[in-house]
Write a protein that holds these residues in place. Structure first.
Motif, PDB file in Angstrom:
ATOM      1  N   GLY A 224      22.186 -28.497  43.379  1.00 46.38           N
ATOM      2  CA  GLY A 224      22.637 -28.676  42.142  1.00 46.38           C
ATOM      3  C   GLY A 224      23.721 -28.416  41.953  1.00 46.38           C
ATOM      4  O   GLY A 224      24.630 -29.657  41.241  1.00 46.38           O
ATOM      5  N   VAL A 225      25.099 -27.538  42.860  1.00 41.64           N
ATOM      6  CA  VAL A 225      26.717 -27.710  42.257  1.00 41.64           C
ATOM      7  C   VAL A 225      27.234 -28.483  43.545  1.00 41.64           C
ATOM      8  O   VAL A 225      28.022 -29.718  42.840  1.00 41.64           O
ATOM      9  N   PHE A 226      26.603 -27.979  44.683  1.00 40.43           N
ATOM     10  CA  PHE A 226      27.650 -29.634  45.668  1.00 40.43           C
ATOM     11  C   PHE A 226      27.306 -31.211  46.290  1.00 40.43           C
ATOM     12  O   PHE A 226      27.915 -31.600  45.734  1.00 40.43           O
ATOM     13  N   ALA A 227      26.694 -31.023  45.322  1.00 40.37           N
ATOM     14  CA  ALA A 227      25.376 -32.600  45.906  1.00 40.37           C
ATOM     15  C   ALA A 227      25.168 -33.328  44.550  1.00 40.37           C
ATOM     16  O   ALA A 227      25.086 -34.568  44.428  1.00 40.37           O
ATOM     17  N   PHE A 228      25.242 -32.250  42.942  1.00 36.31           N
ATOM     18  CA  PHE A 228      25.364 -33.596  42.178  1.00 36.31           C
ATOM     19  C   PHE A 228      26.750 -32.988  40.608  1.00 36.31           C
ATOM     20  O   PHE A 228      27.735 -33.321  41.027  1.00 36.31           O
ATOM     21  N   ALA A 229      26.165 -31.690  40.916  1.00 35.75           N
ATOM     22  CA  ALA A 229      27.632 -30.835  39.625  1.00 35.75           C
ATOM     23  C   ALA A 229      29.766 -31.150  39.936  1.00 35.75           C
ATOM     24  O   ALA A 229      29.766 -31.268  39.676  1.00 35.75           O
ATOM     25  N   GLN A 230      29.336 -30.592  41.027  1.00 37.03           N
ATOM     26  CA  GLN A 230      31.138 -31.066  41.407  1.00 37.03           C
ATOM     27  C   GLN A 230      31.964 -32.906  42.240  1.00 37.03           C
ATOM     28  O   GLN A 230      32.489 -32.683  41.247  1.00 37.03           O
ATOM     29  N   VAL A 231      30.251 -33.321  41.832  1.00 30.01           N
ATOM     30  CA  VAL A 231      30.442 -35.007  41.951  1.00 30.01           C
ATOM     31  C   VAL A 231      31.231 -35.246  40.762  1.00 30.01           C
ATOM     32  O   VAL A 231      31.871 -36.104  40.016  1.00 30.01           O
ATOM     33  N   ALA A 232      29.483 -35.043  39.927  1.00 31.70           N
ATOM     34  CA  ALA A 232      29.490 -35.099  38.191  1.00 31.70           C
ATOM     35  C   ALA A 232      31.173 -35.471  38.266  1.00 31.70           C
ATOM     36  O   ALA A 232      31.976 -36.093  37.318  1.00 31.70           O
ATOM     37  N   TRP A 233      31.285 -33.666  38.031  1.00 34.05           N
ATOM     38  CA  TRP A 233      32.364 -33.416  37.023  1.00 34.05           C
ATOM     39  C   TRP A 233      33.863 -33.632  37.925  1.00 34.05           C
ATOM     40  O   TRP A 233      35.157 -34.158  37.009  1.00 34.05           O
ATOM     41  N   LEU A 234      34.453 -34.153  39.558  1.00 32.21           N
ATOM     42  CA  LEU A 234      35.704 -35.283  39.699  1.00 32.21           C
ATOM     43  C   LEU A 234      35.481 -36.708  38.664  1.00 32.21           C
ATOM     44  O   LEU A 234      36.647 -36.471  38.720  1.00 32.21           O
ATOM     45  N   MET A 235      34.356 -36.864  38.979  1.00 32.14           N
ATOM     46  CA  MET A 235      34.612 -38.439  38.774  1.00 32.14           C
ATOM     47  C   MET A 235      34.688 -38.001  36.788  1.00 32.14           C
ATOM     48  O   MET A 235      35.434 -38.887  36.482  1.00 32.14           O
ATOM     49  N   MET A 236      34.006 -37.409  35.758  1.00 30.03           N
ATOM     50  CA  MET A 236      34.820 -37.219  34.188  1.00 30.03           C
ATOM     51  C   MET A 236      36.511 -36.840  34.694  1.00 30.03           C
ATOM     52  O   MET A 236      37.053 -37.508  34.392  1.00 30.03           O
ATOM     53  N   ALA A 237      36.638 -36.122  35.053  1.00 32.41           N
ATOM     54  CA  ALA A 237      38.042 -35.402  35.217  1.00 32.41           C
ATOM     55  C   ALA A 237      39.020 -37.157  35.369  1.00 32.41           C
ATOM     56  O   ALA A 237      39.876 -36.953  35.447  1.00 32.41           O
ATOM     57  N   ARG A 238      38.191 -37.657  36.800  1.00 32.02           N
ATOM     58  CA  ARG A 238      39.518 -38.499  36.695  1.00 32.02           C
ATOM     59  C   ARG A 238      39.001 -39.855  36.285  1.00 32.02           C
ATOM     60  O   ARG A 238      40.850 -40.968  35.946  1.00 32.02           O
ATOM     61  N   ASP A 239      38.231 -39.743  35.268  1.00 28.61           N
ATOM     62  CA  ASP A 239      38.168 -41.102  34.348  1.00 28.61           C
ATOM     63  C   ASP A 239      37.917 -40.493  32.843  1.00 28.61           C
ATOM     64  O   ASP A 239      38.829 -41.347  32.115  1.00 28.61           O
ATOM     65  N   LEU A 240      38.217 -39.151  32.701  1.00 30.36           N
ATOM     66  CA  LEU A 240      38.959 -38.978  31.511  1.00 30.36           C
ATOM     67  C   LEU A 240      40.420 -38.541  31.694  1.00 30.36           C
ATOM     68  O   LEU A 240      40.536 -37.285  32.432  1.00 30.36           O
TER      69      LEU A 240
END
Length: 294
Positions: A224-240
């Motif tokens: 949940g955290v390392f295979a998904f949430a961490q990646v999803a967060w980094l994508m949002m942090a980089r795009d927004l």
């Protein structure tokens, strides 16, 4: 302020759910089990899953040597400090309050952006930051006496939040040309190696076999955290924009507080309910578009 696309909104909802309920799960996982070892095992299980995602998406792993230094700096501030200090701090704090302290990050992010990077924020953004800060104060209302007796845990969580805030600002401005998935993989790998060394150095004598409940917490964190949430967060942090990405996840500590109350019997007060309204204001300040998209 930048409105979220439908894909970003879906990621945000899933990210909030996964990360929000992870706080009591993580608290359960480190109760009676070495914290650094818990984090290390989760990362070693999640890392190959993340690698398979890159292979499936045909994302290249390679990052040129000229970008190694920047990648290392991003890793330190976005993952290494956060994951090390947060998992140690939650041993002495309630799960909900640890989440609240960790999510002072949006406040730090706004301050760092304005003072360090010269980012100009509008009145609505500052209003959202103020609402988030007040919500955190309310949520900590009944914990001040207990927290004063646990200064190390408080300092660790606040330090982790400040480092994460700086890392978010740096990630938004990175010149790395590689996809976020590839950056996420290498950041996770380097942090995993760091956590492994720390676990061996400081916790080897305390190693015990995980119980089924702890195994469940480890697997949840891995997937949940390392295979998904961490990646999803980094994508949002980089795009927004940093303020939009940080304030948009402010419902995570609220979910952490209430899931901890339901699961771990942590007591709720009227300040918790008032803080929800303030956090919703903070979220709306960045998610509510100034004008409808064409």
């Amino acid at each position: 302020m930048q409105a979220l696309s439908r894909r970003q909104l879906i990621l945000l909802v899933l990210l909030t759910l996964v990360w929000g309920i992870n706080w009591p799960i993580m608290k359960l996982g480190v109760t009676g089990f070495p914290a650094l070892t818990f984090r290390t095992m989760s990362m070693w299980i999640g890392l190959p899953v993340l690698a398979l995602v890159l292979v499936w998406r045909r994302v290249p792993f390679r990052i040129g040597r000229e970008h190694w230094r920047e990648l290392a700096v991003l890793t330190v501030f976005n993952m290494l400090i956060w994951h090390t200090l947060a998992v140690l701090a939650i041993q002495t704090l309630s799960s909900g309050r640890a989440a609240i302290l960790g999510y002072t990050m949006p406040v730090f992010s706004a301050i760092v952006g304005a003072w360090w990077f010269g980012q100009k924020l509008g009145a609505r953004a500052w209003g959202g930051v103020g609402a988030a800060a007040l919500g955190v104060v309310l949520l900590l209302w009944h914990e001040l006496t207990q927290l004063t007796g646990k200064p190390v845990g408080v300092v660790m969580m606040l330090t982790a939040a400040a480092a994460w805030a700086l890392g978010t600002q740096m990630l938004r401005r990175t010149t790395l040309p590689q996809p976020t998935l590839a950056i996420s993989f290498w950041m996770t790998l380097f942090t995993t190696l760091w956590m492994s060394a720390a676990a061996v150095l400081f916790e080897r004598e305390a190693w015990v076999a995980p119980t089924p409940a702890i195994w469940g917490a480890i697997v949840y964190n891995a997937l949940g955290v390392f295979a998904f949430a961490q990646v999803a967060w980094l994508m949002m942090a980089r795009d927004l924009p940093p303020v939009a990405s940080t304030l948009s996840v402010m419902f995570i500590p609220v979910l952490g507080v209430f899931s901890g109350a339901w699961w771990l019997n942590e007591v709720l007060h009227w300040q918790d309910w008032a803080a929800i309204a303030l956090v919703m204001v903070a979220i709306a300040s960045v998610l509510w578009p100034s004008r409808l998209e064409q």
